[in-house]
Scaffold this motif. Structure first.
Motif, PDB file in Angstrom:
ATOM      1  N   UNK A 171      -9.791  -9.870 -15.921  1.00  0.00           N
ATOM      2  CA  UNK A 171      -8.882  -9.948 -17.064  1.00  0.00           C
ATOM      3  C   UNK A 171      -7.460 -10.205 -16.578  1.00  0.00           C
ATOM      4  N   UNK A 172      -6.761 -11.158 -17.220  1.00  0.00           N
ATOM      5  CA  UNK A 172      -5.374 -11.429 -16.831  1.00  0.00           C
ATOM      6  C   UNK A 172      -4.479 -10.280 -17.276  1.00  0.00           C
ATOM      7  N   UNK A 204      -3.018 -16.786 -29.595  1.00  0.00           N
ATOM      8  CA  UNK A 204      -2.699 -15.398 -29.894  1.00  0.00           C
ATOM      9  C   UNK A 204      -3.432 -14.517 -28.903  1.00  0.00           C
ATOM     10  N   UNK A 205      -3.816 -13.353 -29.359  1.00  0.00           N
ATOM     11  CA  UNK A 205      -4.614 -12.447 -28.535  1.00  0.00           C
ATOM     12  C   UNK A 205      -6.077 -12.589 -28.926  1.00  0.00           C
ATOM     13  N   UNK A 206      -6.951 -12.695 -27.939  1.00  0.00           N
ATOM     14  CA  UNK A 206      -8.367 -12.650 -28.285  1.00  0.00           C
ATOM     15  C   UNK A 206      -8.774 -11.187 -28.470  1.00  0.00           C
ATOM     16  N   UNK A 239      -8.486  -5.270 -28.113  1.00  0.00           N
ATOM     17  CA  UNK A 239      -9.106  -3.976 -27.787  1.00  0.00           C
ATOM     18  C   UNK A 239      -8.288  -3.236 -26.729  1.00  0.00           C
ATOM     19  N   UNK A 240      -7.894  -3.964 -25.674  1.00  0.00           N
ATOM     20  CA  UNK A 240      -7.113  -3.327 -24.614  1.00  0.00           C
ATOM     21  C   UNK A 240      -5.755  -2.853 -25.126  1.00  0.00           C
ATOM     22  N   UNK A 241      -5.138  -3.659 -25.987  1.00  0.00           N
ATOM     23  CA  UNK A 241      -3.825  -3.281 -26.501  1.00  0.00           C
ATOM     24  C   UNK A 241      -3.934  -2.072 -27.429  1.00  0.00           C
TER      25      UNK A 241
END
Length: 730
Positions: free
Chosen positions: A9-10, A145-147, A152-154
């Motif tokens: 994950x980046x 955007x965010x996938x 989930x991580x955020x």
């Protein structure tokens, strides 16, 4: 065909998350905007490594490369500018045949269909082309955007940005949005599957969500890309998928997003009802159980055990969303059920009406708030809506079952169908066994015919059969068996309120008040107009006891809104409960205020019912002034103060003498009601005479008695004795 291993994950990208206002819409999501969005679209930035051709290269004579965006299962994805359309940003997806030859050949044959794919849930395919040294490519709508993996991580790192517990509701909103796209894709006229649904393939850009990797879209049953972590066990060795496999992948995506267990097998424990009968049930609520059940059904091993289609799954996710939101906020989140008609019955166990005359002859030990009996519950629970595909759907939708015997005759010559047999089963249940001893066996026969008509391939998965088996078990007072049946229905349609209402009644009769309260509250908060849930919650609160039991029970009844058909019953029950719990002048005053509102604003207009309600409340006042044992709990001065504050239209007496006089008059009126409603029998003391004895006992002492004008009670008693034989003979 299995996608190569996922890269690490980046690092998280900076973004702004704007939480929306509370909203009952199950598709509302936060606004998510990347903070470096403007720079990321700029064409002047140095190109990072990974770009297959130098920046500025013109693909197909039209698309100028800017920089690499990422790598998918079928090749690189790059940012480019469309020089023919105002330099708009587009995404170029390079197709590498050597990575996935079968998928590549399939995709080459369906590129035109991908361009024609037109649904807001999917990233648009604008064009396709070929460039030397690169090969074939697709031109896609650019979103950044965010996938869902990043979301989930955020949410885990910054739960406050997503409203903490509210995040699960947003997860369901993602599900509802994705299912709209899947329903479009799965439609018979298209017959496609997405094939590789997973969190990285769903992008949240601003207020929109998109399935971004359309390269995995193919005909149902064709080979293609899948990802092991989200692939259904029923998918073929080369990725051959059906529509229900997409539902499995979505279920796993949502489970991962919500953090429910390490694998899908953990959902079984989360979906169990066991913990609901302990004291923590009220804090835990039912929302998590319903969510786990919805995801568990989506991720079952066999396709037949999953939701039948995207529409069915969407309906249940919407229902679970409404439940979660109502349990979290305490606010109504109502939407008509797609599967059940709302019942006209309050299932109040008699508490929502003025006391029956027989109430004054009941022993003191009789239960004050008994639940309705199981056979009554079987006859009064909500009715499933007719199946739209049934041959008789139109006629069934217009029927009313107020007269079951007449309706049975009316439908006697109808051509058989599953819904006709199920209707006959319910109508037989409505017929009282004491007047029709064959009613229950006939209902069982009708249900067996419905099962045969549905067929052995579909019957094991048709929740309607378990619903009616549960009704039959209740009709025979087999409550534990009924609970098992309704629990199966709850597992099949976890977003529906009707199975929870049925389970609440079962829990009451099985003496599980915490469990009953959990079910009733989940239904009541979601739709306060449902009187059955309000009465069940009030009974459960009072059964559990505690310092707040009375206030909580009354609050549940008060929450029944003015427009509900059960409003008068709820206000009647509130007055009766207040009267039962009055221990001093303040409690009496509260009951009187409720009684005044019931008479003037809440619809109790029947005069005989009003007399019974007055007799109930006046009796409380008399008990407080002159309890059968112990010291008085209210003085004459307090009685006058209560009368002074009472609504004048009630004509509440300010002293004990007038109170006794009123009570004596009320009891004489009740004696007349009893004589008319239930003529006395030779083998028992008539109820009317018992009430006259009460009237004699409570009437104030008089120094004068006119022999030629006997006390009205004597006239009533003579009338009863003279008329009883005639009534019996008639």
């Amino acid at each position: 065909m299995v996608e190569p291993g996922l890269a690490a994950a980046p690092p998280p990208r900076p973004a702004r998350v704007t939480l929306p206002a509370e909203n009952p819409d199950p598709t509302v999501l936060p606004e998510i905007t990347l903070r470096d969005r403007a720079d990321s679209e700029g064409a002047g930035l140095a190109a990072p490594s990974g770009l297959p051709l130098p920046p500025g290269t013109l693909l197909g004579g039209q698309y100028r490369l800017v920089r690499a965006l990422g790598y998918g299962g079928m090749g690189e994805v790059c940012l480019a500018r469309d020089t023919n359309v105002d330099d708009r940003a587009v995404a170029i997806k390079m197709l590498h045949a050597e990575l996935a030859e079968d998928s590549y050949r399939l995709l080459k044959g369906e590129r035109r269909e991908l361009v024609e794919l037109n649904h807001d849930g999917f990233i648009r395919v604008f064009n396709y082309g070929h460039h030397p040294g690169v090969g074939d490519f697709l031109v896609l709508q650019y979103v950044d955007g965010l996938n869902l993996e990043e979301v989930r991580a955020r949410a885990r790192e910054h739960p406050e940005e997503f409203g903490h517990e509210r995040f699960r509701e947003f997860a369901l909103a993602y599900g509802v949005r994705i299912l709209a796209g899947l329903a479009y894709l799965h439609a018979p006229e298209r017959g496609k599957v997405y094939g590789d649904l997973k969190p990285p393939n769903v992008m949240h850009d601003g207020s929109t969500t998109k399935l971004i990797d359309v390269g995995s879209v193919r005909r149902a049953g064709a080979p293609g890309l899948t990802t092991p972590l989200y692939r259904a066990p029923s998918v073929g060795a080369h990725g051959e998928s059906e529509s229900q496999d997409d539902l499995f992948s979505l279920g796993e995506t949502l489970r991962t997003l919500c953090g429910l267990g390490a694998t899908r097998h953990d959902l079984a424990d989360l979906a169990a009802l066991g913990p609901l009968d302990d004291a923590s049930a009220g804090h835990r609520g039912l929302g998590l159980v319903s969510l786990a059940r919805a995801l568990r059904r989506a991720t079952r091993t066999r396709r037949a055990d999953r939701f039948a289609n995207a529409r069915e799954m969407s309906e249940q996710l919407r229902g679970v969303f409404r439940e979660l939101r109502s349990l979290r906020t305490g606010a109504e989140t109502f939407e008509p059920s797609p599967l059940f008609l709302q019942s006209a019955y309050a299932l109040d166990g008699g508490l929502g009406a003025a006391p029956e005359v027989s109430r004054w002859a009941a022993p003191p030990s009789a239960p004050r708030y008994p639940p309705p009996g199981p056979p009554e519950v079987a006859r009064r629970l909500p009715v499933p809506r007719p199946d739209p595909d049934d041959d008789h759907h139109g006629e069934l939708s217009r029927l009313s079952d107020d007269d079951p015997a007449a309706l049975l005759q009316h439908t006697g010559d109808w051509r058989d169908s599953p819904e006709v047999h199920l209707l006959r089963c319910r109508l037989r249940l409505r017929l009282a066994p004491d007047t029709d001893p064959d009613a229950l066996p006939a209902a069982e026969t009708a249900l067996a015919l419905a099962e045969d008509a549905i067929g052995p391939a579909k019957a094991p998965y048709d929740w309607r059969l378990d619903w009616h088996r549960g009704l039959l078990a209740l009709a025979r007072s087999r409550v534990a068996e009924a609970r098992d049946r309704f629990d199966r229905v709850y597992g099949a349609i976890p977003g529906e309120y009707a199975p929870k209402l049925a389970l609440g009644h079962c829990a009451e009769h099985l003496r599980r008040p915490h469990e009953a309260l959990t079910f009733y509250e989940a239904v009541r908060l979601r739709n306060p107009s449902l009187g059955s849930a309000a009465f069940g919650a009030a009974r459960a609160r009072l059964a559990l006891g505690g310092p707040d039991a009375l206030a909580d029970a009354i609050a549940a009844l008060d929450a029944v809104p003015q427009h509900s058909r059960h409003r008068t019953a709820a206000r009647t029950a509130a007055v009766r409960i207040h009267a039962d719990h009055a221990r001093d002048a303040d409690g009496l005053g509260t009951a009187l205020r409720g009684l005044a509102g019931l008479f003037s604003a809440h619809g109790l207009t029947d005069e005989q019912a009003r007399v019974r309600m007055k007799a109930e409340v006046w009796g409380v006042a008399h008990r407080l002034l002159a309890p059968p044992d112990g010291a008085p709990r209210m003085t004459g001065a307090e009685l006058r103060a209560v009368a002074a504050r009472a609504d004048p239209l009630l004509e509440f007496p300010p002293d004990e003498r007038r109170l006794r006089k009123d009570l004596s008059r009320f009891y004489r009126g009740l004696a007349l009601q009893a004589a008319r409603d239930a003529p006395p029998r030779d083998t028992e003391v008539p109820l009317a005479e018992l009430l006259l004895d009460r009237a004699y006992a409570v009437r104030p002492f008089a120094l004068r008695h006119h022999r030629d004008t006997p006390w009205p009670g004597k006239k009533i008693r003579n009338w009863i004795r003279n008329n009883a034989p005639t009534q019996q003979g008639g």
